[in-house]
Design an enzyme around this catalytic site. Sequence first.
Site, PDB file in Angstrom:
ATOM      1  CB  SER A   1       2.899  -9.105  -5.968  1.00 25.56           C
ATOM      2  OG  SER A   1       2.251  -7.923  -5.529  1.00 25.56           O
TER       3      SER A   1
ATOM      4  CE1 TYR B   1       6.193  -8.764  -1.776  1.00 26.48           C
ATOM      5  CE2 TYR B   1       4.556  -7.162  -2.514  1.00 26.48           C
ATOM      6  CZ  TYR B   1       4.924  -8.473  -2.240  1.00 26.48           C
ATOM      7  OH  TYR B   1       4.018  -9.496  -2.431  1.00 26.48           O
TER       8      TYR B   1
END
Length: 262
Positions: A138, A151
Amino acid sequence: MDRLRAVVTGASSGIGAATVRGLVAAGWEVVAVARREDRLAALAEETGAEPFVADVTDDASVAALASHLAATGGVHALVNNAGGAKGLASVEDSDLADWSWMFEVNVLGLKRVTSALLPLLRRGATERGVADLVNVTSIAGHTAYAGGGGYNAAKFAAHAVTEVLRLELNGEPIRVVEVAPGMVRTDEFALVRFGGDRERADAVYEGVPEPLVAEDIAGVIVDAIAKPRHVDLDLVIVKPVAQAAPYRLAKGPLVVKDGPGA
């Protein structure tokens, strides 16, 4: 050599399911791996992919996957796509259980599957001349943002593991590819992040012109492993035009600004 075979984790929805569809359309034999048997069965019926129910956070489950693959042929590409986010609270206020879940799925799951399947990728590389190890990370693994602590930490770790793998596998015909998506509107990512709150999940994309969709990322993955065997797309960061950074999104129509020469 029989048809090329790829393994895709997190295949029951979103980018994983789209990648299965893309690889099958490109002529690959695909083993679709996820926890949800019903969704895998539907995907298998739609695409002809082979479903395999496994949990990347469970040692025995991943060992069973590796044993099945070893008994039924080589593996020429592995797409480590399983992952996810939980919460958008600050480092101070966020739930440690959410951090633990994110690290287990995004980092340890990637490590567990990679360790189990690398011997099969080596066999596949011998057959094909090259094998592919694709880690879907990501932009959160490259740029931090407020509320993204857990995250960010997990995806930064997944990025680091990918770079280490590239060093450790240097000299072998195995390409290590990192695909780092930005904003992708899928059916579940934001919904999982916000604990099933559909209104809050939908608000993430509100007003953003043309966020990416799962098929956009799947297309990048399929293209990467179709490259000539000497070409390695080490890192591909993919964002919608409206996104400059995780924390910088244009809202409303994209328009050309007035300026000199306009």
